[in-house]
Design a protein around this motif. Structure first.
Motif, PDB file in Angstrom:
ATOM      1  N   ARG A 108      19.212  -0.509  81.462  1.00 18.29           N
ATOM      2  CA  ARG A 108      19.206  -0.798  82.901  1.00 18.29           C
ATOM      3  C   ARG A 108      18.720  -2.217  83.169  1.00 18.29           C
ATOM      4  N   TYR A 109      17.828  -2.714  82.339  1.00 17.33           N
ATOM      5  CA  TYR A 109      17.382  -4.104  82.470  1.00 17.33           C
ATOM      6  C   TYR A 109      18.559  -5.061  82.290  1.00 17.33           C
ATOM      7  N   GLU A 110      19.492  -4.666  81.415  1.00 15.48           N
ATOM      8  CA  GLU A 110      20.679  -5.492  81.189  1.00 15.48           C
ATOM      9  C   GLU A 110      21.683  -5.386  82.329  1.00 15.48           C
ATOM     10  N   GLY A 111      21.456  -4.430  83.248  1.00 16.20           N
ATOM     11  CA  GLY A 111      22.324  -4.324  84.414  1.00 16.20           C
ATOM     12  C   GLY A 111      23.186  -3.091  84.480  1.00 16.20           C
ATOM     13  N   LEU A 112      23.203  -2.293  83.413  1.00 15.11           N
ATOM     14  CA  LEU A 112      23.974  -1.053  83.438  1.00 15.11           C
ATOM     15  C   LEU A 112      23.305  -0.069  84.393  1.00 15.11           C
ATOM     16  N   LYS A 113      24.113   0.684  85.124  1.00 19.33           N
ATOM     17  CA  LYS A 113      23.554   1.553  86.165  1.00 19.33           C
ATOM     18  C   LYS A 113      23.885   3.023  85.970  1.00 19.33           C
ATOM     19  N   GLN A 114      25.118   3.322  85.584  1.00 19.58           N
ATOM     20  CA  GLN A 114      25.539   4.718  85.404  1.00 19.58           C
ATOM     21  C   GLN A 114      25.652   4.982  83.905  1.00 19.58           C
ATOM     22  N   LEU A 115      24.739   5.776  83.374  1.00 22.55           N
ATOM     23  CA  LEU A 115      24.643   5.984  81.929  1.00 22.55           C
ATOM     24  C   LEU A 115      24.815   7.447  81.582  1.00 22.55           C
ATOM     25  N   VAL A 116      25.710   7.709  80.640  1.00 22.75           N
ATOM     26  CA  VAL A 116      26.006   9.063  80.174  1.00 22.75           C
ATOM     27  C   VAL A 116      25.585   9.158  78.714  1.00 22.75           C
ATOM     28  N   TYR A 117      24.572   9.972  78.433  1.00 26.72           N
ATOM     29  CA  TYR A 117      24.024  10.088  77.085  1.00 26.72           C
ATOM     30  C   TYR A 117      24.563  11.322  76.371  1.00 26.72           C
ATOM     31  N   ILE A 118      25.008  11.127  75.126  1.00 30.20           N
ATOM     32  CA  ILE A 118      25.381  12.246  74.261  1.00 30.20           C
ATOM     33  C   ILE A 118      24.738  12.027  72.895  1.00 30.20           C
ATOM     34  N   GLY A 119      24.641  13.114  72.140  1.00 25.39           N
ATOM     35  CA  GLY A 119      24.231  13.024  70.747  1.00 25.39           C
ATOM     36  C   GLY A 119      25.440  13.226  69.861  1.00 25.39           C
ATOM     37  N   SER A 120      25.199  13.602  68.624  1.00 25.17           N
ATOM     38  CA  SER A 120      26.320  13.778  67.687  1.00 25.17           C
ATOM     39  C   SER A 120      26.399  15.217  67.182  1.00 25.17           C
ATOM     40  N   ARG A 134      31.822  12.658  85.307  1.00 22.67           N
ATOM     41  CA  ARG A 134      32.145  11.479  86.116  1.00 22.67           C
ATOM     42  C   ARG A 134      32.222  11.848  87.603  1.00 22.67           C
ATOM     43  N   ALA A 135      32.897  12.966  87.887  1.00 21.65           N
ATOM     44  CA  ALA A 135      33.063  13.382  89.276  1.00 21.65           C
ATOM     45  C   ALA A 135      31.721  13.742  89.907  1.00 21.65           C
ATOM     46  N   ALA A 136      30.908  14.491  89.178  1.00 21.61           N
ATOM     47  CA  ALA A 136      29.623  14.937  89.719  1.00 21.61           C
ATOM     48  C   ALA A 136      28.676  13.772  89.938  1.00 21.61           C
ATOM     49  N   LEU A 137      28.773  12.749  89.092  1.00 24.80           N
ATOM     50  CA  LEU A 137      27.852  11.618  89.200  1.00 24.80           C
ATOM     51  C   LEU A 137      28.136  10.757  90.439  1.00 24.80           C
ATOM     52  N   GLN A 138      29.256  11.005  91.088  1.00 26.25           N
ATOM     53  CA  GLN A 138      29.532  10.314  92.342  1.00 26.25           C
ATOM     54  C   GLN A 138      28.769  10.928  93.509  1.00 26.25           C
ATOM     55  N   HIS A 139      28.241  12.136  93.301  1.00 24.98           N
ATOM     56  CA  HIS A 139      27.575  12.859  94.392  1.00 24.98           C
ATOM     57  C   HIS A 139      26.131  13.243  94.080  1.00 24.98           C
ATOM     58  N   TYR A 140      25.742  13.161  92.812  1.00 26.34           N
ATOM     59  CA  TYR A 140      24.392  13.529  92.404  1.00 26.34           C
ATOM     60  C   TYR A 140      23.753  12.373  91.646  1.00 26.34           C
ATOM     61  N   ASP A 141      22.421  12.334  91.677  1.00 25.65           N
ATOM     62  CA  ASP A 141      21.709  11.314  90.909  1.00 25.65           C
ATOM     63  C   ASP A 141      21.835  11.562  89.414  1.00 25.65           C
ATOM     64  N   THR A 142      21.756  12.833  89.028  1.00 27.83           N
ATOM     65  CA  THR A 142      21.695  13.207  87.614  1.00 27.83           C
ATOM     66  C   THR A 142      22.636  14.370  87.349  1.00 27.83           C
ATOM     67  N   VAL A 152      20.157  20.583  75.833  1.00 26.88           N
ATOM     68  CA  VAL A 152      21.197  19.900  76.598  1.00 26.88           C
ATOM     69  C   VAL A 152      22.118  19.170  75.624  1.00 26.88           C
ATOM     70  N   VAL A 153      23.396  19.065  75.988  1.00 34.53           N
ATOM     71  CA  VAL A 153      24.350  18.338  75.141  1.00 34.53           C
ATOM     72  C   VAL A 153      24.825  17.056  75.799  1.00 34.53           C
ATOM     73  N   LEU A 154      24.546  16.892  77.081  1.00 30.35           N
ATOM     74  CA  LEU A 154      24.900  15.664  77.796  1.00 30.35           C
ATOM     75  C   LEU A 154      23.932  15.501  78.952  1.00 30.35           C
ATOM     76  N   MET A 155      23.449  14.276  79.152  1.00 27.32           N
ATOM     77  CA  MET A 155      22.566  13.975  80.265  1.00 27.32           C
ATOM     78  C   MET A 155      22.953  12.616  80.835  1.00 27.32           C
ATOM     79  N   ALA A 156      23.274  12.598  82.120  1.00 30.05           N
ATOM     80  CA  ALA A 156      23.766  11.383  82.761  1.00 30.05           C
ATOM     81  C   ALA A 156      22.994  11.134  84.042  1.00 30.05           C
ATOM     82  N   SER A 157      22.825   9.869  84.390  1.00 30.50           N
ATOM     83  CA  SER A 157      22.101   9.557  85.621  1.00 30.50           C
ATOM     84  C   SER A 157      22.447   8.175  86.139  1.00 30.50           C
ATOM     85  N   CYS A 158      22.383   8.048  87.464  1.00 30.48           N
ATOM     86  CA  CYS A 158      22.508   6.754  88.115  1.00 30.48           C
ATOM     87  C   CYS A 158      21.145   6.091  88.267  1.00 30.48           C
TER      88      CYS A 158
END
Length: 240
Positions: A108-120, A134-142, A152-158
């Motif tokens: 986020r310091y580098e300027g990225l705002k919408q981040l979707v985290y996954i593992g392997s 992607r669709a849900a992140l337009q209406h929710y923070d996380t 959890v297998v995916l965690m995304a947030s604005c």
């Protein structure tokens, strides 16, 4: 931030962040190693990483590879084509919550705002899951995709993640605790349909069925490996 090819990235794009370990004998998937031995566990770890990289290659936007340590930076830069918008940002020390907080802060310091985290370790994730995120992140923070085992297998947030260090990582209480943590921080949270991940022998064997009709190449290879393991166990009359 360390990058592979100095990609030009629009910072309002949604970035996929792959948090991963470099597969090695005796490193990672230790619960599988107890059941199958280190060599088989290593093969599974490699196949699982290939599935996550398959998703990264198909991601519509920038990708960040976050290897477990600075020593794996060079390895991480070789994982995806140089023609892609790929950045490499190694993790720091600490438990997973601490490492995610630090990684998130740097990105986020580098300027990225919408981040979707996954593992392997969640090869069941499909295009429909990423589209729903992607669709849900337009209406929710996380946005979270819970795992069937309580993680959890995916965690995304604005927004920046709240403090994650004290969450019950690697337990069946993590998913609920993460939801509560985000909501307590004032974030709106969307919880999508749960998906399985691969930690135990039973998870690996379920891939025989779960990936049976998946046409993605890395998934086909993982399916073949799971079938081979199941066959070996059957001919040796191993109970599972």
């Amino acid at each position: 931030m360390n990058n592979n090819s100095s990609p030009v990235i629009m910072m309002d794009e949604m970035a996929l962040v792959l948090v991963c370990k470099r597969p090695a004998l005796g490193v990672g998937k230790q619960r599988l190693a107890v059941s199958l031995g280190m060599e088989r566990a290593h093969q599974i770890a490699q196949a699982l990483l290939a599935c996550a990289l398959e998703d990264a290659k198909n991601w519509n936007g920038p990708v960040v590879i976050a290897p477990a340590s600075e020593e794996d930076h060079g390895w991480a830069t070789t994982l995806l084509p140089s023609s892609m918008s790929v950045w490499t940002q190694p993790q720091t020390i600490g438990n997973l919550g601490q490492r995610l907080n630090e990684l998130d802060s740097r990105l986020r310091y580098e300027g990225l705002k919408q981040l979707v985290y996954i593992g392997s370790d969640a090869p069941i994730l499909a295009h429909t899951d990423y589209a729903a995120c992607r669709a849900a992140l337009q209406h929710y923070d996380t946005v979270l995709i819970p795992a069937t085992d309580g993680g959890v297998v995916l965690m995304a947030s604005c927004n920046p993640w709240p403090v994650l260090a004290d969450l019950p990582w690697s337990t069946d209480q993590l998913g609920a605790a993460l939801i509560g943590c985000c909501r307590s921080a004032g974030q709106s949270v969307a919880v999508l349909e749960q998906r399985s991940d691969v930690d135990e022998l039973e998870d690996c064997l379920e891939l025989v069925t779960l990936l049976q009709h998946d046409a993605r190449p890395a998934r086909r290879q993982l399916h073949a490996l799971a079938c081979a393991i199941a066959y070996t166990l059957r001919i040796h009359h191993v109970q599972f």
